[in-house]
Design an enzyme around this catalytic site. Structure first.
Site, PDB file in Angstrom:
ATOM      1  N   ASN A  50       0.880  -1.170   0.000  1.00  0.00           N
ATOM      2  CA  ASN A  50       0.000   0.000   0.000  1.00  0.00           C
ATOM      3  C   ASN A  50       0.919   1.222   0.000  1.00  0.00           C
ATOM      4  O   ASN A  50       1.527   1.530   1.008  1.00  0.00           O
ATOM      5  CB  ASN A  50      -0.897  -0.026   1.252  1.00  0.00           C
ATOM      6  CG  ASN A  50      -1.736   1.244   1.376  1.00  0.00           C
ATOM      7  OD1 ASN A  50      -1.782   2.064   0.459  1.00  0.00           O
ATOM      8  ND2 ASN A  50      -2.398   1.397   2.514  1.00  0.00           N
ATOM      9  N   GLU A 137      -6.469   4.796   8.074  1.00  0.00           N
ATOM     10  CA  GLU A 137      -6.256   6.215   7.738  1.00  0.00           C
ATOM     11  C   GLU A 137      -7.515   6.814   7.107  1.00  0.00           C
ATOM     12  O   GLU A 137      -7.810   7.989   7.300  1.00  0.00           O
ATOM     13  CB  GLU A 137      -5.033   6.351   6.822  1.00  0.00           C
ATOM     14  CG  GLU A 137      -3.738   6.109   7.602  1.00  0.00           C
ATOM     15  CD  GLU A 137      -2.614   5.471   6.826  1.00  0.00           C
ATOM     16  OE1 GLU A 137      -2.626   5.493   5.583  1.00  0.00           O
ATOM     17  OE2 GLU A 137      -1.704   4.904   7.484  1.00  0.00           O
ATOM     18  N   GLU A 207      -5.031  -4.873  10.681  1.00  0.00           N
ATOM     19  CA  GLU A 207      -3.976  -3.875  10.878  1.00  0.00           C
ATOM     20  C   GLU A 207      -4.197  -3.164  12.209  1.00  0.00           C
ATOM     21  O   GLU A 207      -5.010  -2.227  12.281  1.00  0.00           O
ATOM     22  CB  GLU A 207      -4.002  -2.843   9.742  1.00  0.00           C
ATOM     23  CG  GLU A 207      -3.766  -3.426   8.369  1.00  0.00           C
ATOM     24  CD  GLU A 207      -3.193  -2.392   7.401  1.00  0.00           C
ATOM     25  OE1 GLU A 207      -2.102  -2.641   6.875  1.00  0.00           O
ATOM     26  OE2 GLU A 207      -3.813  -1.339   7.195  1.00  0.00           O
ATOM     27  N   GLY A 213       2.946   2.192  10.704  1.00  0.00           N
ATOM     28  CA  GLY A 213       3.918   3.272  10.530  1.00  0.00           C
ATOM     29  C   GLY A 213       4.697   3.609  11.784  1.00  0.00           C
ATOM     30  O   GLY A 213       5.358   4.641  11.863  1.00  0.00           O
TER      31      GLY A 213
HETATM   32  P1  13P Z   1       3.279   0.271   7.572  1.00  0.00           P
HETATM   33  O1  13P Z   1       3.756  -1.016   6.955  1.00  0.00           O
HETATM   34  O2  13P Z   1       4.037   1.478   7.102  1.00  0.00           O
HETATM   35  O3  13P Z   1       3.174   0.180   9.046  1.00  0.00           O
HETATM   36  O4  13P Z   1       1.774   0.494   7.030  1.00  0.00           O
HETATM   37  C1  13P Z   1       0.857  -0.518   7.178  1.00  0.00           C
HETATM   38  C2  13P Z   1      -0.356  -0.131   6.440  1.00  0.00           C
HETATM   39  O5  13P Z   1      -1.067   0.758   6.828  1.00  0.00           O
HETATM   40  C3  13P Z   1      -0.641  -0.861   5.198  1.00  0.00           C
HETATM   41  O6  13P Z   1      -1.935  -0.585   4.762  1.00  0.00           O
END
Ligand code: 13P
Length: 291
Positions: A50, A137, A207, A213
């Site tokens: 993503n 998000e 997630e 992140g």
């Molecule tokens: P990260 O791998 O940067 O933590 O992001 C995960 C994510 O939100 C994938 O949709």
């Protein structure tokens, strides 16, 4: 050739030839973590990147070409969810490869006066196969409700596209011990009026919001427990067969260092990768996780 990801239990004496082709070590390890699995599940892993709001066109094309090359011998399916403006150009780069093209969002409407919105028809017309819905998000920054996520999910399904529906708890909710309850409520709302047949085109991405992140990956045990709870919820809401077929990805700071252990867990069938999907070498290693 796709490799089926299979989990072997005592019932695996009835294993298919595809399952039998897999190296046994990983599955022996994975199977040891579950007490009793009533039947054998064969699921194809899906590693998806993503890209979020990152890259400009030349970077997107270069990264897509690297993913295409890296995916040639990958053990499972691979997809990349790229920014809207680059979908068509990336689709051309990916042509003839096993890498599926995905979008990060879509409108719940078909067409009309919705300035700035992008329909599933538009996505299909540029070669998309996957659409993300319910990403945390979109929930937190764009205020998307469970009801809207459900409308988008159904729109993706009715267009014949595959939907990666994201769910996950906040840090406080994990600390409160309400993770399973929160995730179950997100599943119930996101999948409202989705039939068992349509569920075949759904991938669930678990997630945990606190892991996105942040560099804080859930431990394999934490992730496995929640994935098992998700599968159990699907079994209750649909059927054992539907639960068995469902691909459940883990997302949240997945890296080349963490992917193998996560993928060794019996209910973890893939990864949804943010930051590391923007670094060609890292994503190449992740798509080629060691089974
Ligand atoms: P990260 O791998 O940067 O933590 O992001 C995960 C994510 O939100 C994938 O949709």
């Amino acid at each position: 050739m796709r490799t089926m990801r299979s989990f072997i239990t005592l019932a695996a004496v009835f294993t298919s030839s595809a399952a039998g082709a897999r190296a046994p070590a990983r599955f022996a390890r994975a199977a040891s973590r579950v007490a009793a699995r009533p039947m054998m599940a064969a699921r194809t892993a899906l590693i998806a990147g993503n890209w979020k709001m990152n890259t400009v066109l030349p970077e997107a094309l270069k990264l897509a070409a690297a993913v295409k090359d890296a995916s040639v011998g990958a053990p499972g399916d691979v997809a990349i969810c790229v920014p809207f403006p680059f979908l068509e150009s990336v689709s051309k780069v990916l042509a003839g490869s096993k890498v599926g093209l995905g979008a990060q969002d879509c409108s719940e409407a078909d067409k009309g006066a919705f300035t700035g919105a992008v329909s599933t028809g538009m996505l299909q017309s540029v070669g998309c196969a996957y659409v993300l819905t319910g990403h945390s998000e979109r929930r937190s920054i764009f205020g998307e409700s469970d009801a809207l996520i459900n409308l988008k999910t159904k729109k993706v399904l009715s267009a014949g596209l595959k939907c990666i529906l994201c769910v996950g708890e906040l840090k406080e909710q994990r600390e409160d011990g309400t993770t399973d309850k929160v995730v179950a409520a997100q599943l119930a709302a996101g999948l409202k009026d989705v039939s068992e047949e349509q569920l075949g085109s759904i991938v669930i991405a678990y997630e945990p919001v606190w892991a996105i992140g942040t560099g804080l990956t859930a431990t394999p045990e934490q992730a496995q427990d929640t994935h098992a709870a998700i599968r159990k919820w699907v079994q209750g809401a649909y059927s054992a067969a539907a639960a068995d077929r469902l691909v459940i990805q883990y997302g949240g700071s997945v890296t080349p260092e963490t992917v193998d252990e996560l993928m060794a867990c019996p209910d973890i069938d893939g990864a949804l990768v943010g930051g590391a999907s923007l670094v060609a070498d890292k994503f190449a290693r992740i798509v080629n996780f060691k089974a």
